[in-house]
Design an enzyme around this catalytic site. Structure first.
Site, PDB file in Angstrom:
ATOM      1  CB  ALA A 252      10.000  36.260  31.195  1.00  0.00           C
ATOM      2  CG  ASP A 298      22.242  35.950  25.091  1.00  0.00           C
ATOM      3  OD1 ASP A 298      21.892  37.100  25.443  1.00  0.00           O
ATOM      4  OD2 ASP A 298      23.370  35.466  25.332  1.00  0.00           O
ATOM      5  CB  CYS A 370      13.055  47.686  38.679  1.00  0.00           C
ATOM      6  SG  CYS A 370      13.757  46.045  38.754  1.00  0.00           S
TER       7      CYS A 370
HETATM    8  C1  LIG Z   1      13.336  42.865  34.576  1.00  0.00           C
HETATM    9  S1  LIG Z   1      12.949  41.317  33.978  1.00  0.00           S
HETATM   10  C2  LIG Z   1      11.836  41.710  32.682  1.00  0.00           C
HETATM   11  C3  LIG Z   1      10.433  42.031  33.133  1.00  0.00           C
HETATM   12  C4  LIG Z   1       9.445  42.139  31.973  1.00  0.00           C
HETATM   13  N1  LIG Z   1       9.877  43.106  30.979  1.00  0.00           N
HETATM   14  C5  LIG Z   1       8.065  42.502  32.435  1.00  0.00           C
HETATM   15  O1  LIG Z   1       7.668  43.664  32.368  1.00  0.00           O
HETATM   16  O2  LIG Z   1       7.329  41.604  32.861  1.00  0.00           O
HETATM   17  C6  LIG Z   1      14.396  40.893  33.103  1.00  0.00           C
HETATM   18  C7  LIG Z   1      14.275  39.649  32.248  1.00  0.00           C
HETATM   19  O3  LIG Z   1      15.476  39.573  31.475  1.00  0.00           O
HETATM   20  C8  LIG Z   1      15.689  38.214  31.175  1.00  0.00           C
HETATM   21  N2  LIG Z   1      17.074  38.086  30.681  1.00  0.00           N
HETATM   22  C9  LIG Z   1      18.217  38.085  31.413  1.00  0.00           C
HETATM   23  N3  LIG Z   1      19.293  37.986  30.591  1.00  0.00           N
HETATM   24  C10 LIG Z   1      18.798  37.933  29.332  1.00  0.00           C
HETATM   25  C11 LIG Z   1      19.391  37.811  28.041  1.00  0.00           C
HETATM   26  N4  LIG Z   1      20.712  37.745  27.905  1.00  0.00           N
HETATM   27  N5  LIG Z   1      18.585  37.776  26.964  1.00  0.00           N
HETATM   28  C12 LIG Z   1      17.236  37.868  27.099  1.00  0.00           C
HETATM   29  N6  LIG Z   1      16.622  37.957  28.296  1.00  0.00           N
HETATM   30  C13 LIG Z   1      17.387  37.999  29.378  1.00  0.00           C
HETATM   31  C14 LIG Z   1      15.385  37.531  32.482  1.00  0.00           C
HETATM   32  O4  LIG Z   1      15.099  36.167  32.281  1.00  0.00           O
HETATM   33  C15 LIG Z   1      14.172  38.336  32.981  1.00  0.00           C
HETATM   34  O5  LIG Z   1      12.990  37.679  32.627  1.00  0.00           O
END
Ligand SMILES: C[S@@+](CC[C@H](N)C(=O)[O-])C[C@H]1O[C@@H](n2cnc3c(N)ncnc32)[C@H](O)[C@@H]1O
Length: 427
Positions: A252, A298, A370
């Site tokens: 997301a 997760d 990032c």
């Molecule tokens: C840097 S953002 C990702 C951006 C995305 N890849 C994009 O290009 O639009 C990191 C994402 O990791 C998710 N996240 C955090 N902990 C997580 C977990 N344990 N399992 C899966 N997703 C996770 C967050 O909700 C967030 O949406």
């Protein structure tokens, strides 16, 4: 103007209390539906600008008062007014008059004289005060001292350039959806609309002037997405092909997942642990005419969502400090604490180890952040390679040319954000 000064100082107060700027602004718009587009734009600029230069503004304020200001509301209002005086083109007398009047609205009638005196003293002694503020690190760079110290150690030659880049206005870059148009056709469409833009990558178009998403030609029709040029490196690095089983483990709001689907007919699973953010993934896929499996789960705990079939490609765009994108999120500078970095590194380590088990032999995992901090980036990958004997790191094609930096580290500049990539292959 006093209304926007007041609203901005309230938002900044909440941010400095620990809330994110995006969520505070979203709440403000919901609570004040009557604000004009102009008022919203100005409030937003005051919030972003004040947070961007908070260190400098506080150094100025401290030099302008005899005793520390105890009232947070007054301090907030003066920070905003000083930002306007130092960094905007608004008429100085109007800024001062409105700030003094805003005191009344904030229940600070007794402080009107002080506010007036502070702001007028700034206008009289501006050059000397600014020169003095630049003597301290925080007054010079407008970051917390620990952040400045950390970058000074990790990037002895480049820390000032990195810090300064984080205080500039970010570029607005689009990604052309090659399933719906071509770079040439889209550039021609922009030119026909009088929008000045240039290609800076295979699919990346840099707009000369930032504008609201809704006003971008072809956006609603899915011709383009907003995505920084550094983020646009991810999908091509994964060497995608038709039918490959691909996992985007932190998908997301779907920027990189959508790019992968634009590039190849892959069998994509878009995973994220945040159900609300996954709605944005679905909306983006729908706008762009793309399809994939969207799963809430997760990444550290695949037992709960994985069907047991290995993936050929995995993108691990992990949660991180976001220290490479502070120009887009200036609140991050003041919200992060030194201990947060180790905490992020711990989660990243767990995620990498868990995701590695899902990768097919010969498959590739792209680790991305990032961030510009070493613990989250090349040190994290070096530790991973020590733990996972069946992993090898591949050289990135077309890697950034700055040989001074660790491999895969992109530093923020006028073309792209700060990013880090490591491409790992399973033997
Ligand atoms: C840097 S953002 C990702 C951006 C995305 N890849 C994009 O290009 O639009 C990191 C994402 O990791 C998710 N996240 C955090 N902990 C997580 C977990 N344990 N399992 C899966 N997703 C996770 C967050 O909700 C967030 O949406």
């Amino acid at each position: 103007m006093q209304e926007v000064q007041r609203l901005a100082s309230a938002v900044i107060g909440q941010v400095l209390g620990g809330r994110s700027l995006d969520s505070e602004l979203a709440m403000l718009w919901r609570g004040h539906p009557g604000l004009s587009a102009q008022q919203r734009a100005t409030t937003q600029d005051l919030c972003f600008g004040t947070l961007r230069f908070l260190g400098r503004l506080d150094a100025l304020l401290d030099a302008l008062v005899d005793k520390p200001l105890r009232d947070d509301k007054l301090r907030g209002l003066l920070r905003v007014a000083l930002y306007q005086l130092e960094y905007t083109k608004a008429a100085p007398h109007a800024i001062v008059d409105h700030a003094v009047r805003a005191c009344e609205r904030l229940g600070l009638g007794a402080a009107k004289g002080l506010a007036n005196a502070v702001l007028r003293a700034f206008l009289r002694r501006r050059a000397a005060l600014v020169a003095q503020a630049r003597h301290s690190d925080v007054g010079r760079f407008s970051y917390p001292q620990w952040w400045i110290d950390k970058l000074r150690i990790e990037y002895p030659a480049d820390h000032a350039a990195i810090l300064d880049a984080g205080n500039r206005h970010p570029p607005l870059t689009l990604r052309v959806n090659r399933r719906r148009t071509t770079m040439e056709a889209y550039l021609a469409q922009l030119a026909a609309n009088g929008t000045v833009a240039r290609a800076i990558g295979e699919a990346a178009v840099l707009l000369e002037r930032p504008r609201p998403v809704a006003g971008i030609s072809g956006f609603a029709d899915g011709l383009v997405s907003v995505q920084d040029a550094a983020a646009q490196r991810a999908a091509p690095l994964l060497d995608l092909g038709p039918g490959l089983r691909v996992l985007d483990a932190c998908a997301a709001p779907g920027g990189k997942a959508a790019h992968m689907l634009e590039l190849a007919d892959v069998d994509l699973t878009a995973l994220d642990s945040d159900a609300a953010r996954l709605e944005r993934v679905r909306a983006n896929f729908a706008r762009l005419g793309l399809a994939a499996r969207v799963v809430c789960g997760d990444a550290c705990d695949p037992g709960n969502w994985w069907d047991g079939r290995p993936f050929d490609r995995i993108l691990a765009d992990v949660p991180c400090s976001a220290s490479g994108v502070v120009r887009r999120h200036p609140d991050i500078k003041w919200l992060r604490r030194p201990a947060d970095i180790a905490q992020f590194a711990l989660v990243q380590r767990r995620m990498l180890d868990a995701l590695w088990q899902l990768l097919a032999s010969g498959g590739k995992l792209l680790y991305a952040t990032c961030s510009v901090f070493h613990e989250e980036n090349h040190l994290q990958v070096a530790e991973f390679l020590k733990r996972q004997r069946d992993a090898q790191r591949l050289t990135l094609p077309g890697a950034d040319t700055n040989q001074q930096q660790p491999m895969g580290q992109m530093l923020p500049d006028e073309r792209h954000d700060g990013f880090f990539y490591a491409l790992l292959q399973k033997n």
